[in-house]
Write a protein that holds these residues in place. Sequence first.
Motif, mmCIF file in Angstrom:
data_model
loop_
_atom_site.group_PDB
_atom_site.id
_atom_site.type_symbol
_atom_site.label_atom_id
_atom_site.label_comp_id
_atom_site.label_asym_id
_atom_site.label_seq_id
_atom_site.Cartn_x
_atom_site.Cartn_y
_atom_site.Cartn_z
ATOM 1 N N ALA A 27 15.465 -42.909 38.259
ATOM 2 C CA ALA A 27 16.301 -42.808 40.176
ATOM 3 C C ALA A 27 17.838 -42.381 39.994
ATOM 4 C CB ALA A 27 16.453 -43.751 41.189
ATOM 5 N N PHE A 28 18.374 -42.741 39.234
ATOM 6 C CA PHE A 28 19.917 -42.679 39.341
ATOM 7 C C PHE A 28 19.509 -41.093 38.232
ATOM 8 C CE2 PHE A 28 20.910 -47.254 40.147
ATOM 9 C CZ PHE A 28 21.715 -46.708 41.377
ATOM 10 N N LEU A 29 18.863 -40.712 37.202
ATOM 11 C CA LEU A 29 19.413 -39.836 37.515
ATOM 12 C C LEU A 29 18.616 -38.394 37.882
ATOM 13 C CD1 LEU A 29 18.850 -40.127 33.467
ATOM 14 C CD2 LEU A 29 21.414 -38.916 34.449
ATOM 15 N N GLN A 30 18.033 -38.186 39.290
ATOM 16 C CA GLN A 30 17.498 -37.333 39.627
ATOM 17 C C GLN A 30 16.291 -37.516 40.187
ATOM 18 O OE1 GLN A 30 19.737 -36.523 42.626
ATOM 19 N NE2 GLN A 30 20.974 -38.011 41.995
ATOM 20 N N VAL A 31 15.294 -38.866 39.432
ATOM 21 C CA VAL A 31 13.999 -38.637 39.305
ATOM 22 C C VAL A 31 13.165 -39.001 40.430
ATOM 23 C CG1 VAL A 31 11.842 -39.220 38.470
ATOM 24 C CG2 VAL A 31 14.331 -38.595 36.366
ATOM 25 N N ARG A 32 12.357 -38.296 41.162
ATOM 26 C CA ARG A 32 12.107 -39.205 42.854
ATOM 27 C C ARG A 32 10.563 -39.578 43.003
ATOM 28 N NH1 ARG A 32 17.171 -38.947 43.675
ATOM 29 N NH2 ARG A 32 17.763 -37.192 45.368
ATOM 30 N N ARG A 33 9.621 -38.119 42.019
ATOM 31 C CA ARG A 33 8.258 -38.266 42.323
ATOM 32 C C ARG A 33 7.398 -39.045 40.918
ATOM 33 N NH1 ARG A 33 8.134 -31.897 43.746
ATOM 34 N NH2 ARG A 33 9.503 -32.118 45.830
ATOM 35 N N PHE A 34 6.538 -39.931 41.486
ATOM 36 C CA PHE A 34 5.890 -40.894 40.645
ATOM 37 C C PHE A 34 4.941 -39.823 39.325
ATOM 38 C CE2 PHE A 34 1.878 -42.448 39.082
ATOM 39 C CZ PHE A 34 2.196 -43.684 39.492
ATOM 40 N N ALA A 92 5.730 -39.349 33.461
ATOM 41 C CA ALA A 92 5.609 -38.485 32.877
ATOM 42 C C ALA A 92 7.278 -38.770 31.744
ATOM 43 C CB ALA A 92 6.196 -37.183 32.808
ATOM 44 N N ARG A 93 8.690 -39.000 32.190
ATOM 45 C CA ARG A 93 9.753 -39.649 31.248
ATOM 46 C C ARG A 93 10.176 -40.708 30.801
ATOM 47 N NH1 ARG A 93 14.351 -36.753 32.699
ATOM 48 N NH2 ARG A 93 15.510 -38.829 32.314
ATOM 49 N N LEU A 94 9.338 -41.300 31.365
ATOM 50 C CA LEU A 94 8.806 -43.211 30.726
ATOM 51 C C LEU A 94 7.613 -42.995 29.936
ATOM 52 C CD1 LEU A 94 9.817 -44.643 33.731
ATOM 53 C CD2 LEU A 94 11.438 -44.613 31.670
ATOM 54 N N GLY A 95 6.515 -42.893 29.735
ATOM 55 C CA GLY A 95 5.097 -42.763 28.885
ATOM 56 C C GLY A 95 4.503 -44.064 30.017
ATOM 57 N N ILE A 96 4.193 -44.693 30.818
ATOM 58 C CA ILE A 96 4.696 -46.374 31.448
ATOM 59 C C ILE A 96 3.291 -45.786 32.062
ATOM 60 C CG2 ILE A 96 5.561 -44.673 33.926
ATOM 61 C CD1 ILE A 96 6.453 -48.258 34.102
ATOM 62 N N GLU A 155 8.102 -39.420 47.228
ATOM 63 C CA GLU A 155 9.304 -39.520 47.052
ATOM 64 C C GLU A 155 9.783 -40.507 46.796
ATOM 65 O OE1 GLU A 155 11.572 -36.046 47.180
ATOM 66 O OE2 GLU A 155 12.562 -36.440 48.595
ATOM 67 N N TYR A 156 10.749 -41.291 45.484
ATOM 68 C CA TYR A 156 11.228 -42.437 46.224
ATOM 69 C C TYR A 156 12.874 -42.067 45.377
ATOM 70 C CZ TYR A 156 6.491 -44.135 45.110
ATOM 71 O OH TYR A 156 6.085 -44.251 44.762
ATOM 72 N N ARG A 157 13.505 -42.766 46.874
ATOM 73 C CA ARG A 157 15.264 -42.101 46.926
ATOM 74 C C ARG A 157 15.736 -43.695 47.029
ATOM 75 N NH1 ARG A 157 16.706 -37.207 48.510
ATOM 76 N NH2 ARG A 157 15.021 -36.145 48.157
ATOM 77 N N LEU A 158 16.267 -43.624 46.048
ATOM 78 C CA LEU A 158 17.882 -45.232 46.294
ATOM 79 C C LEU A 158 17.836 -45.419 47.451
ATOM 80 C CD1 LEU A 158 19.275 -44.155 42.949
ATOM 81 C CD2 LEU A 158 18.001 -46.691 43.459
ATOM 82 N N THR A 159 17.863 -46.103 47.978
ATOM 83 C CA THR A 159 17.889 -46.654 49.520
ATOM 84 C C THR A 159 20.357 -47.466 49.405
ATOM 85 O OG1 THR A 159 17.971 -49.234 49.405
ATOM 86 C CG2 THR A 159 16.202 -47.703 49.631
#
Length: 143
Positions: free
Chosen positions: A20-27, A32-36, A67-71
């Motif tokens: 999220a701090f690297l600007q990833v926002r979408r599920f 894809a990035r985490l392989g979770i 999308e998910y944004r940091l509060t």
Amino acid sequence: MARALAVVGDRWTLLILRDAFLQVRRFDDFQARLGIARRVLAERLAGLVSDGILEKSPYQERPTRYEYRLTEKGLALYPVILSLVHWGDAFYAGPDGPPVLHQHKACGHDFRAVLACSECGETVVARHVMAHGRAASRDRSHS
């Protein structure tokens, strides 16, 4: 510390926050990035939203996608995440060094996280800190 770890003390949650701090926002981008696993990701994102660390914002209709944004509460975790990243870099980076560097926009230099005293500005290290209860702090202020 136990209260904080109850919110962010899980491996996947910390990796989601890092991204999220690297600007990833979408599920799908997190997945894809985490392989979770999708179910695990959905649970962790829901928990971060419930705890007020991330907020959901629709970016598409039919079907609705978020999308998910940091509060502000989430952004306040930056020093924690950065310190963990830099600790890992110091002790686990390969011979080529850390995979990601952090640059301070104001001065243009790459930097490492340091903890400084809010009162005098001196760098804080474990051997120079004493923990005490709130009563000791009140007693000292009345002497």
